[in-house]
Design a protein around this motif. Structure first.
Motif, PDB file in Angstrom:
ATOM      1  N   MET A  41       1.515  -0.830   0.071  1.00 52.65           N
ATOM      2  CA  MET A  41       0.090   0.273   0.485  1.00 52.65           C
ATOM      3  C   MET A  41       0.916   1.853   0.132  1.00 52.65           C
ATOM      4  SD  MET A  41      -2.156   1.259   3.043  1.00 52.65           S
ATOM      5  CE  MET A  41      -3.311   3.030   3.049  1.00 52.65           C
ATOM      6  N   THR A  42       0.593   1.749  -0.849  1.00 54.80           N
ATOM      7  CA  THR A  42       1.294   3.593  -0.820  1.00 54.80           C
ATOM      8  C   THR A  42       0.749   4.310   0.595  1.00 54.80           C
ATOM      9  OG1 THR A  42      -0.347   4.888  -2.032  1.00 54.80           O
ATOM     10  CG2 THR A  42       1.580   3.723  -3.159  1.00 54.80           C
ATOM     11  N   ALA A  43       1.897   5.137   0.815  1.00 60.37           N
ATOM     12  CA  ALA A  43       1.449   5.752   2.379  1.00 60.37           C
ATOM     13  C   ALA A  43       0.107   6.562   1.901  1.00 60.37           C
ATOM     14  CB  ALA A  43       2.509   6.040   2.765  1.00 60.37           C
ATOM     15  N   PRO A  44      -0.958   7.166   2.791  1.00 62.97           N
ATOM     16  CA  PRO A  44      -2.439   7.418   2.313  1.00 62.97           C
ATOM     17  C   PRO A  44      -2.201   8.669   3.056  1.00 62.97           C
ATOM     18  CG  PRO A  44      -2.215   5.803   4.696  1.00 62.97           C
ATOM     19  CD  PRO A  44      -0.936   5.734   3.978  1.00 62.97           C
ATOM     20  N   SER A  45      -2.588   9.635   2.280  1.00 58.96           N
ATOM     21  CA  SER A  45      -1.636  11.866   2.859  1.00 58.96           C
ATOM     22  C   SER A  45      -3.252  12.145   3.577  1.00 58.96           C
ATOM     23  CB  SER A  45      -3.091  11.731   1.688  1.00 58.96           C
ATOM     24  OG  SER A  45      -1.517  11.723   0.474  1.00 58.96           O
ATOM     25  N   VAL A  46      -2.280  12.597   4.849  1.00 60.98           N
ATOM     26  CA  VAL A  46      -3.772  13.598   5.385  1.00 60.98           C
ATOM     27  C   VAL A  46      -4.806  13.741   5.040  1.00 60.98           C
ATOM     28  CG1 VAL A  46      -3.718  16.114   6.852  1.00 60.98           C
ATOM     29  CG2 VAL A  46      -1.582  14.490   6.583  1.00 60.98           C
ATOM     30  N   GLY A  47      -6.532  13.472   6.042  1.00 57.33           N
ATOM     31  CA  GLY A  47      -8.053  13.848   5.582  1.00 57.33           C
ATOM     32  C   GLY A  47      -8.247  12.542   4.861  1.00 57.33           C
ATOM     33  N   ASP A  48      -6.717  10.741   4.850  1.00 57.36           N
ATOM     34  CA  ASP A  48      -7.488   9.849   4.665  1.00 57.36           C
ATOM     35  C   ASP A  48      -8.184   9.304   5.238  1.00 57.36           C
ATOM     36  OD1 ASP A  48      -6.475  10.371   1.913  1.00 57.36           O
ATOM     37  OD2 ASP A  48      -5.229   8.747   1.766  1.00 57.36           O
ATOM     38  N   VAL A  49      -8.952   8.770   5.215  1.00 57.60           N
ATOM     39  CA  VAL A  49      -9.429   7.346   6.232  1.00 57.60           C
ATOM     40  C   VAL A  49      -8.814   6.322   5.843  1.00 57.60           C
ATOM     41  CG1 VAL A  49     -11.817   6.780   6.354  1.00 57.60           C
ATOM     42  CG2 VAL A  49     -12.066   8.888   5.929  1.00 57.60           C
ATOM     43  N   VAL A  50      -8.470   5.691   6.499  1.00 58.70           N
ATOM     44  CA  VAL A  50      -7.861   4.184   6.903  1.00 58.70           C
ATOM     45  C   VAL A  50      -8.327   2.742   7.104  1.00 58.70           C
ATOM     46  CG1 VAL A  50      -5.844   4.755   5.278  1.00 58.70           C
ATOM     47  CG2 VAL A  50      -5.909   4.234   7.908  1.00 58.70           C
TER      48      VAL A  50
ATOM     49  N   ASP B 110       7.672   5.294   7.627  1.00 60.00           N
ATOM     50  CA  ASP B 110       6.673   4.577   6.699  1.00 60.00           C
ATOM     51  C   ASP B 110       5.587   4.560   7.991  1.00 60.00           C
ATOM     52  OD1 ASP B 110       5.661   3.310   4.621  1.00 60.00           O
ATOM     53  OD2 ASP B 110       6.370   0.942   4.735  1.00 60.00           O
ATOM     54  N   GLU B 111       5.360   5.120   8.943  1.00 55.62           N
ATOM     55  CA  GLU B 111       3.883   5.299   9.613  1.00 55.62           C
ATOM     56  C   GLU B 111       2.852   6.164   8.971  1.00 55.62           C
ATOM     57  OE1 GLU B 111       6.003   3.204  13.636  1.00 55.62           O
ATOM     58  OE2 GLU B 111       6.339   5.845  13.789  1.00 55.62           O
TER      59      GLU B 111
ATOM     60  N   PHE C 262      -2.876   7.241  17.286  1.00 52.19           N
ATOM     61  CA  PHE C 262      -2.090   6.473  17.149  1.00 52.19           C
ATOM     62  C   PHE C 262      -1.598   6.023  16.699  1.00 52.19           C
ATOM     63  CE2 PHE C 262      -6.217   4.989  18.662  1.00 52.19           C
ATOM     64  CZ  PHE C 262      -6.388   4.443  20.010  1.00 52.19           C
ATOM     65  N   ARG C 263       0.017   6.458  16.349  1.00 50.75           N
ATOM     66  CA  ARG C 263       1.128   5.457  15.546  1.00 50.75           C
ATOM     67  C   ARG C 263       0.636   4.123  14.434  1.00 50.75           C
ATOM     68  NH1 ARG C 263       5.334   9.527  14.581  1.00 50.75           N
ATOM     69  NH2 ARG C 263       6.400   8.499  14.115  1.00 50.75           N
ATOM     70  N   VAL C 264       0.300   4.074  13.418  1.00 49.74           N
ATOM     71  CA  VAL C 264       0.448   2.508  13.154  1.00 49.74           C
ATOM     72  C   VAL C 264       1.246   2.809  11.612  1.00 49.74           C
ATOM     73  CG1 VAL C 264      -1.345   1.322  11.625  1.00 49.74           C
ATOM     74  CG2 VAL C 264      -1.638   2.818  13.463  1.00 49.74           C
ATOM     75  N   PRO C 265       1.758   1.517  11.158  1.00 44.79           N
ATOM     76  CA  PRO C 265       3.096   1.098  10.003  1.00 44.79           C
ATOM     77  C   PRO C 265       1.866   1.580   8.625  1.00 44.79           C
ATOM     78  CG  PRO C 265       3.490  -0.149  12.072  1.00 44.79           C
ATOM     79  CD  PRO C 265       2.280   0.408  12.552  1.00 44.79           C
ATOM     80  N   VAL C 266       2.078   1.648   8.303  1.00 43.42           N
ATOM     81  CA  VAL C 266       1.460   1.673   6.570  1.00 43.42           C
ATOM     82  C   VAL C 266       1.350   0.082   6.662  1.00 43.42           C
ATOM     83  CG1 VAL C 266       1.510   2.446   4.369  1.00 43.42           C
ATOM     84  CG2 VAL C 266       2.130   4.009   5.572  1.00 43.42           C
ATOM     85  N   ASP C 267       2.176  -0.416   7.053  1.00 43.62           N
ATOM     86  CA  ASP C 267       1.546  -1.789   6.094  1.00 43.62           C
ATOM     87  C   ASP C 267       0.770  -2.347   7.167  1.00 43.62           C
ATOM     88  OD1 ASP C 267       3.333  -2.476   8.524  1.00 43.62           O
ATOM     89  OD2 ASP C 267       4.641  -3.887   7.518  1.00 43.62           O
ATOM     90  N   GLU C 268       0.228  -1.924   8.919  1.00 42.13           N
ATOM     91  CA  GLU C 268      -0.743  -2.529   9.385  1.00 42.13           C
ATOM     92  C   GLU C 268      -2.120  -1.751   8.944  1.00 42.13           C
ATOM     93  OE1 GLU C 268      -0.052  -2.743  13.910  1.00 42.13           O
ATOM     94  OE2 GLU C 268       1.738  -3.674  12.695  1.00 42.13           O
ATOM     95  N   LEU C 269      -2.364  -1.537   7.518  1.00 39.92           N
ATOM     96  CA  LEU C 269      -3.155  -0.682   7.151  1.00 39.92           C
ATOM     97  C   LEU C 269      -3.771  -1.012   5.395  1.00 39.92           C
ATOM     98  CD1 LEU C 269      -2.114   3.038   8.052  1.00 39.92           C
ATOM     99  CD2 LEU C 269      -3.213   1.680   9.167  1.00 39.92           C
ATOM    100  N   ARG C 270      -5.362  -0.521   5.314  1.00 42.50           N
ATOM    101  CA  ARG C 270      -5.704  -0.508   4.058  1.00 42.50           C
ATOM    102  C   ARG C 270      -6.269   1.049   3.583  1.00 42.50           C
ATOM    103  NH1 ARG C 270     -10.618  -1.937   3.869  1.00 42.50           N
ATOM    104  NH2 ARG C 270     -11.635  -3.796   5.605  1.00 42.50           N
ATOM    105  N   GLN C 271      -6.075   0.800   2.230  1.00 42.48           N
ATOM    106  CA  GLN C 271      -7.427   1.880   1.872  1.00 42.48           C
ATOM    107  C   GLN C 271      -8.946   1.715   2.043  1.00 42.48           C
ATOM    108  OE1 GLN C 271      -7.209   4.798   1.564  1.00 42.48           O
ATOM    109  NE2 GLN C 271      -4.554   4.912   1.064  1.00 42.48           N
ATOM    110  N   HIS C 272      -9.734   2.363   2.999  1.00 44.31           N
ATOM    111  CA  HIS C 272     -10.426   2.598   3.330  1.00 44.31           C
ATOM    112  C   HIS C 272     -11.294   1.935   1.626  1.00 44.31           C
ATOM    113  CE1 HIS C 272     -14.951   2.647   3.665  1.00 44.31           C
ATOM    114  NE2 HIS C 272     -14.398   3.357   5.348  1.00 44.31           N
ATOM    115  N   ASP C 273     -12.339   1.540   1.509  1.00 43.56           N
ATOM    116  CA  ASP C 273     -13.182   1.295  -0.127  1.00 43.56           C
ATOM    117  C   ASP C 273     -13.752   2.508  -0.206  1.00 43.56           C
ATOM    118  OD1 ASP C 273     -12.583  -1.649   1.247  1.00 43.56           O
ATOM    119  OD2 ASP C 273     -14.869  -2.284   1.628  1.00 43.56           O
ATOM    120  N   GLN C 274     -14.301   3.177   0.655  1.00 40.70           N
ATOM    121  CA  GLN C 274     -14.277   4.452  -0.756  1.00 40.70           C
ATOM    122  C   GLN C 274     -14.103   5.581  -0.440  1.00 40.70           C
ATOM    123  OE1 GLN C 274     -17.798   4.080  -1.354  1.00 40.70           O
ATOM    124  NE2 GLN C 274     -18.185   2.626  -1.199  1.00 40.70           N
ATOM    125  N   PRO C 275     -13.473   6.800  -1.602  1.00 40.14           N
ATOM    126  CA  PRO C 275     -12.893   7.967  -1.480  1.00 40.14           C
ATOM    127  C   PRO C 275     -12.465   8.339  -0.596  1.00 40.14           C
ATOM    128  CG  PRO C 275     -13.850   7.260  -3.691  1.00 40.14           C
ATOM    129  CD  PRO C 275     -15.240   6.141  -2.918  1.00 40.14           C
TER     130      PRO C 275
END
Length: 101
Positions: free
Chosen positions: A1-10, A31-32, A75-88
């Motif tokens: 997963m590419t790193a999300p941006s500020v304002g993204d919901v993951v 990468d957090e 919460f500080r979370v590594p990017v590899d423990e996230l996935r993008q939300h299904d919706q934009p």
């Protein structure tokens, strides 16, 4: 997963309930991401997030204001423990709060 941006919901994938997290900061070197749980936000704040549907710049500004003004656990979370939300990112309340499932 590419790193999300500020304002993204993951979604936090390492927890059974897969809670949604509003990304308030991104640390690309580590990468957090740092964020707040949507469930911890006040109804008025969720409504303000809804009002940013379709406007990424406004969503980022609101997220920055939430980070600075709200006394919320982060919460500080590594990017590899996230996935993008299904919706934009800029969807309304139902998709933000999980009503799309």
């Amino acid at each position: 997963m590419t790193a999300p941006s500020v304002g993204d919901v993951v979604v936090l994938t390492e927890l059974d309930s897969e809670p949604r997290l509003l990304v308030t900061a991104v640390d690309e070197l580590a990468d957090e991401v740092t964020g707040v749980l949507l469930a911890d936000l006040a109804a008025e704040t969720i409504q303000r997030l809804e009002a940013t549907a379709g406007d990424r710049q406004r969503r980022r500004k609101l997220t920055t204001a939430i980070r600075q003004a709200e006394d919320l656990m982060t919460f500080r979370v590594p990017v590899d423990e996230l996935r993008q939300h299904d919706q934009p990112t800029t969807q309304g309340r139902d998709s933000l709060m999980g009503g799309d499932r």
